[in-house]
Design a protein around this motif. Structure first.
Motif, mmCIF file in Angstrom:
data_model
loop_
_atom_site.group_PDB
_atom_site.id
_atom_site.type_symbol
_atom_site.label_atom_id
_atom_site.label_comp_id
_atom_site.label_asym_id
_atom_site.label_seq_id
_atom_site.Cartn_x
_atom_site.Cartn_y
_atom_site.Cartn_z
ATOM 1 N N UNK A 154 0.812 -1.215 0.000
ATOM 2 C CA UNK A 154 0.000 0.000 0.000
ATOM 3 C C UNK A 154 0.845 1.264 0.000
ATOM 4 N N UNK A 155 2.066 1.197 0.531
ATOM 5 C CA UNK A 155 2.951 2.354 0.589
ATOM 6 C C UNK A 155 4.187 2.102 -0.262
ATOM 7 N N UNK A 156 4.762 3.178 -0.760
ATOM 8 C CA UNK A 156 5.967 3.064 -1.583
ATOM 9 C C UNK A 156 7.188 3.663 -0.899
ATOM 10 N N UNK A 157 7.102 3.864 0.396
ATOM 11 C CA UNK A 157 8.179 4.504 1.154
ATOM 12 C C UNK A 157 9.436 3.634 1.183
ATOM 13 N N UNK A 158 10.585 4.220 0.839
ATOM 14 C CA UNK A 158 11.840 3.480 0.819
ATOM 15 C C UNK A 158 12.597 3.563 2.141
ATOM 16 N N UNK A 159 12.266 4.546 2.953
ATOM 17 C CA UNK A 159 13.004 4.747 4.208
ATOM 18 C C UNK A 159 12.012 4.959 5.354
ATOM 19 N N UNK A 160 11.416 3.876 5.854
ATOM 20 C CA UNK A 160 10.394 3.998 6.897
ATOM 21 C C UNK A 160 10.863 4.722 8.161
ATOM 22 N N UNK A 161 12.111 4.496 8.568
ATOM 23 C CA UNK A 161 12.611 5.159 9.770
ATOM 24 C C UNK A 161 12.654 6.667 9.612
ATOM 25 N N UNK A 162 13.187 7.115 8.493
ATOM 26 C CA UNK A 162 13.242 8.558 8.224
ATOM 27 C C UNK A 162 11.834 9.141 8.119
ATOM 28 N N UNK A 163 10.950 8.409 7.454
ATOM 29 C CA UNK A 163 9.573 8.883 7.287
ATOM 30 C C UNK A 163 8.882 9.000 8.638
ATOM 31 N N UNK A 164 9.106 8.021 9.512
ATOM 32 C CA UNK A 164 8.483 8.053 10.839
ATOM 33 C C UNK A 164 8.952 9.256 11.633
ATOM 34 N N UNK A 165 10.239 9.562 11.552
ATOM 35 C CA UNK A 165 10.754 10.736 12.268
ATOM 36 C C UNK A 165 10.142 12.019 11.724
ATOM 37 N N UNK A 166 10.026 12.102 10.407
ATOM 38 C CA UNK A 166 9.454 13.304 9.794
ATOM 39 C C UNK A 166 7.994 13.481 10.197
ATOM 40 N N UNK A 167 7.240 12.400 10.201
ATOM 41 C CA UNK A 167 5.821 12.471 10.541
ATOM 42 C C UNK A 167 5.633 12.802 12.023
ATOM 43 N N UNK A 168 6.433 12.174 12.882
ATOM 44 C CA UNK A 168 6.341 12.469 14.313
ATOM 45 C C UNK A 168 6.654 13.940 14.578
ATOM 46 N N UNK A 169 7.698 14.447 13.925
ATOM 47 C CA UNK A 169 8.063 15.856 14.107
ATOM 48 C C UNK A 169 6.955 16.780 13.610
ATOM 49 N N UNK A 170 6.333 16.411 12.506
ATOM 50 C CA UNK A 170 5.233 17.194 11.944
ATOM 51 C C UNK A 170 4.090 17.312 12.950
ATOM 52 N N UNK A 171 3.761 16.193 13.597
ATOM 53 C CA UNK A 171 2.657 16.201 14.562
ATOM 54 C C UNK A 171 3.036 16.939 15.843
ATOM 55 N N UNK A 172 4.263 16.734 16.309
ATOM 56 C CA UNK A 172 4.713 17.419 17.525
ATOM 57 C C UNK A 172 4.646 18.928 17.344
ATOM 58 N N UNK A 173 4.970 19.403 16.154
ATOM 59 C CA UNK A 173 5.022 20.853 15.914
ATOM 60 C C UNK A 173 3.653 21.514 16.042
#
Length: 208
Positions: A154-173
């Motif tokens: 369902x997802x085409x993400x190549x770097x799940x760890x990096x994506x998770x950090x980006x999404x978490x930071x987005x929500x924290x902000x």
């Protein structure tokens, strides 16, 4: 859905927090003045206690900060876990629920989230290590949801760890700028940030 240890059954509906009156008073003082700008006396006054009365409950300002942050992280993890379970076996729904939950949590618990994020630097080593472990646990739930979606195709993400950090930071902000009386409703903020998160992982855009 199954109720978890903190009694979370409706993860989109964050009611009153579980802080004691003393911790809630400290939260307001820390959010307004910062940890180093807060005094035991100012916290005691906000809580309606004498300084000796405050010390009866908490041995130091550091103990108060630690208890406050730990309670916030426990609650966030409980709500996010409930959101993930609520999706059942649907990988995209699991991701959507986790992201939406994080966005809603940081709107409903703005001061809590701000203090937990900004005052990590003020924690003593053991308390900071525990907080980092809780933060990592929270972020791992985001990463796990991404990896499940990648595995299902369902997802085409190549770097799940990096994506998770980006999404978490987005929500924290969100906690730093969202206001209930602002131009966007909580539902609109959650929907927009879910759209950003879906784009990051290459998720389908047609689902709601």
């Amino acid at each position: 859905m199954v109720e978890d240890d903190l009694g979370v059954t409706r993860w989109r509906e964050l009611g009153p927090d579980s802080l004691t009156p003393t911790l809630r008073a400290a939260l307001g003082v820390f959010a307004e003045n910062g940890y180093h700008g807060a005094s035991i006396r100012s916290i005691a006054e906000a809580a309606g206690l004498s300084v000796p009365g405050l010390y009866h409950h908490y041995s130091s300002k550091q103990t108060i900060l630690t208890a406050l942050v730990e309670s916030t992280m426990d609650e966030m993890i409980a709500y996010t876990s409930a959101a993930a379970r609520d999706a059942g076996d649907d990988p995209v729904a699991r991701f959507d629920n986790v992201v939406e939950c994080l966005a809603r949590f940081h709107m409903a618990r703005r001061d809590h989230s701000f203090v937990a994020s900004s005052e990590m630097r003020s924690m003593e080593p053991d308390a900071r290590a525990h907080h980092v472990a809780q933060r990592d646990e929270q972020q791992q739930m985001v990463e796990d949801a991404i990896r499940v979606g990648v595995a299902s195709g369902d997802f085409t993400c190549e770097h799940p760890g990096d994506a998770a950090r980006a999404i978490a930071s987005l929500c924290v902000s969100i906690a730093s700028w969202y206001r209930p009386d602002g131009p966007l409703s909580a539902d609109e903020v959650a929907a927009r940030h879910l759209g950003y998160a879906r784009a990051i992982v290459g998720a389908p855009t047609g689902r709601t």
